[in-house]
Structures are given as C-alpha cells and as structure tokens.
Design an enzyme around this catalytic site. Structure first.
Site: not given
Length: 478
Positions: A41, A51, A194, A196, A198, A200-201, A324, A457
C-alpha cells in the site's frame, strides 16, 4: 514435495520486502508471497503517490503566490489527469525497483494469495481481483500457485481502510484513499471523515486544488496523536486556508443522491447536514488477518492485529508478524525496522524490541507536521517535571527568506535529568528536520549536548537549536 525455503514472507509491502532483503543478506533461502503489487500500500497507494500529489499541489500553491516572490505567472491552471498520471508513474518506477532489489538479493517472488495450512507450510492460490482496484500482473519471473515450505513464516500482510456500517465506500461518491488518489476530475466539494494523517493530507491536497473541504473529527482535537499546541496551530492554518473543521463531531448518517452525498453530523449540541460531491472515509485502518489460517493455528489476535513479543515472534513457534498487521503505530518505517529485527532474531543475532516511543510521525500537509516522543500532556501525565522550549519560524532567517515565516519547533525535556522526552514541529520541511531529534533521542542525548552542538547557518535546523536553548532560558534570537 513442497518447494523448501528457510524463510517465507507473506506480503511484499515495506515490512515484507525489507525483511526478505535482510534475510537474503544473511544467507537465508527466502521467498516473498505477494497477491497485488510489490511495495504494498505504501508504495502503490499510500506514502509515495500521495507525496507526489501533494508536491503537485505545493507547486500549484507557489505558482498562485508567485507575486510574493517578485515573479509573474499568468494563466495558472492544472490538469487533474496529468497530476494523477505523474503520481502513478512515480509509484510504477519504485515498484519496479523493489523487484530488482529482491532479485539482487536472490529472493524469489511468488505471486498469489497465501494461507498457512500448518506450521512450516504455505499454500499459494491464484490471486483474486482486489475490490475497486485494477488487477496487477505477476512480476516478471515470479513463481505461481503451489505448496511451499519454510521453517520460518513471517506475516506482513499490512492493513486496509476501516469501513463503518452505513458508510461503505462505493468507489464513486464515497471514497477510501484508493479512489481519492485517482480522481477522474476534481470534485467541487468534499467531506473528509477523520483528521489523522491520511484525512488531513487529502484535505490539504484537495483544498489547495480549489475544492471546498469540510473535515469532521470525532475527537475534540484534530490530528489526535499530535501535541495539542501543534494541533491547535495546524487548525488555525487550515481554517485560514478555507478548510471547515468540525471537531468533537460524529457523522451519524450518510445518504447518497444523484449529485453527491449528504452527511448528518452531531456535535452533542446541534445536528446539521453537510452537502458535498464526494466523501472520503479516513477513519483508520484494520489489519489484514483474514484467510491466512491464523485462527486454526491458534495464533493470538488482539483488537484485529497479531500479538508479538516485540521481536516479531507470535505465540506459535515458527510464525512471525511485522508491520501494520502486528499493530500500531501503522507506519511504513516502523514496519521496515520490525522486519530487520525479526529476521536478525531468527538468525540468532543480538536484538532488542523497538522502542515505539522513538518512532517519528510525519504528516505532509501544508504546513507540514512532524513529531517524535511524548507530547507535553503525555509527559506530565507520566509524572515528568518538564522544561518546554519553543522557537517560532518567524525568528529564523532561512524561513523568512523562503517565504515560510509561520511555524513552530517545540521541545520537551525532563527537568531532573535533561533527557529529551519529545519534539514537535509544524512548518516548512519539518518532516526532513525531525530525524535530528530522533537520532538525539536514540543516542540518549541531553540538553547540554544539543546546546553545545553547532548548527549550520542559515538553515531551518537552527530553530531546533534555539528551541532547546529556550527550554533552559538561553534562547538567542527571540
């Protein structure tokens, strides 16, 4: 006579193929059984293609704000089909790469569906077509259905979207992440159930592409696993972008109509109805434990996932589980690491259970969110007397130069020992920065070590340093 292996891995996702490669490196005769697509997956329908979609959305966002950078862009638009095609192309390229890596490490690929008929024996049958997904051809050179044997069998079958009664995905109006990744065209409006990673993306992607987005979250806080302060800042940014958020709210009913869906939502005070062309159900995932023969063998299952001892071993000798299907956190990098630990344990090497408190989490929305370790609330709940440091993006020269002055780096220390307990970030490229704190925590770095480290920097990473300094009253640029 069954074909004999030392190790058979059931599932070719991130956990499975990494476990198989490590087994090959250690000299085991190894095979992977896969029924759909190498890479699982994550590579085909999760981490990687999302992405790619989000990158397209990011570029589109910058094009729309070209004026902010002294640039000019006219006639800005997008081709939904081309965006999806690029995403699928990225997945396809990496899918082929996994096959090459397995071949390089002398790992056989068996294409089909596996069942463990008895300890040490795996029967592979022809794969059934996955629901609402295209059937994938067998990888070149793959073995087919048959009976195979191995002293060690690793279950790495992953997870699938959780389905709620009455809100079953139909692939048309009610989507899971599968359909959300390949829209034939952009809907005008969307409800996301939902909040989470997934959910929100996808909310972030579709909103950037101009879709009217509503997010409904059952819990009081969006991004429930994140630090409350970071989640609060994220909510403000999302709402500023035009995403409507309903937290502490339950979807009680979903009805499909000719032009979309209507969702009845209840926050305990009032009931209202949301209308949208599409609804994405992103309410979690469940382990793929069915039809493997686990129940018959007596493998212990708890809350839909396989119970292991932290080294991949189940209660049945010779049967292991990773990724998973072995329980949360359900993240690809956790699965990969578990695969290595499991195989090295089989080899007899010195291993130890993974510390799940040091597994980073990343959400690739805009702005990005990344974290590792305890939230401030969890640290206090566990009895720590804490020191908390914060540094805003607006105090960082690189962030301002990038045009990304909104964000925060937050660090949490044990006041008594100086131990870094957690780090939480929101802002540009924080998913690339979090590894610095992950390494620090794994090395048991104290605040003194971090304060004495020299950060380059101008970089965004300087904010990590400043956040540590702030926890001890020594911040420079704020």
């Amino acid at each position: 006579m069954a074909d004999q292996y030392d190790i058979i891995v059931i599932g070719g996702g991130p956990g499975g193929y990494v476990a198989a490669i490590r087994a090959g490196q250690l000299g085991f005769k190894t095979a992977v059984v896969e029924r759909e697509h190498l890479g699982g997956i994550c590579l085909n329908w999760g981490c990687i293609p999302t992405k790619a979609l989000l990158r397209s959305a990011e570029i589109y966002h910058y094009m729309q704000h070209a004026k902010d950078y002294g640039l000019s862009a006219q006639g800005i638009g997008f081709d939904a089909a081309a965006i999806v095609q690029r995403s699928r192309g990225v997945s396809g390229r990496l899918n082929g790469g996994v096959g090459m890596l397995l071949k390089k490490n002398k790992v056989d690929v068996i294409f089909g569906e596996a069942a463990i008929t008895k300890p040490g024996e795996v029967v592979v049958s022809a794969p059934k077509k996955p629901a609402m997904q295209p059937q994938h051809p067998a990888p070149k050179g793959a073995l087919g259905p048959g009976t195979y044997s191995a002293k060690h069998i690793i279950v790495a079958t992953g997870a699938r979207p959780r389905v709620l009664p009455g809100i079953e995905p139909d692939g048309k109006q009610i989507w899971t992440y599968f359909e959300a990744m390949v829209p034939p065209e952009m809907p005008k409006s969307l409800i996301v159930m939902g909040s989470g990673a997934i959910g929100i993306e996808f909310a972030s992607f579709y909103r950037t592409m101009g879709v009217d987005v509503n997010v409904v979250e059952l819990l009081p806080q969006i991004l429930p696993v994140e630090d409350a302060e970071i989640a609060g800042l994220a909510r403000k940014r999302f709402e500023k972008q035009g995403i409507k958020i309903f937290s502490g709210t339950k979807v009680t009913k979903v009805e499909k109509g000719p032009n979309g869906v209507s969702a009845t939502i209840d926050d305990g005070k009032s009931v209202q109805t949301l209308q949208a062309e599409r609804l994405i159900s992103a309410v979690g995932v469940v382990g793929n434990i069915e039809n493997l023969g686990l129940e018959k063998l007596g493998v212990k299952i708890d809350r839909g996932t396989i119970v292991t001892d932290g080294l991949g071993r189940t209660n049945v000798p010779g049967i292991y589980a990773i990724g998973d299907v072995a329980g949360p956190p359900m993240l690809a990098h956790k699965a990969e690491h578990e695969g290595v630990i499991c195989v090295e344990t089989i080899k007899g090497m010195h291993t130890h259970p993974m510390d799940k408190g040091m597994i980073p989490g990343c959400t690739y929305c805009h702005p990005q969110i990344a974290s590792v370790g305890l939230t401030e609330a969890k640290a206090k709940e566990q009895g720590f007397d804490v020191r908390v440091g914060r540094f805003p993006f607006v105090g960082n020269g690189k962030a301002i130069a990038l045009g990304e002055p909104e964000g925060l780096v937050k660090t949490i220390f044990d006041k008594k020992t100086g131990q870094l307990l957690g780090a939480h970030m929101i802002g540009a490229e924080v998913t690339e920065l979090i590894q610095g704190f992950v390494i620090a925590m794994n090395l048991e770095t104290t605040e003194e070590d971090l304060m004495h480290a020299v950060f380059p920097h101008p970089t965004l990473s300087e904010m990590m340093h400043e956040s540590v300094l702030d926890a001890y009253g020594r911040v420079i640029h704020m």
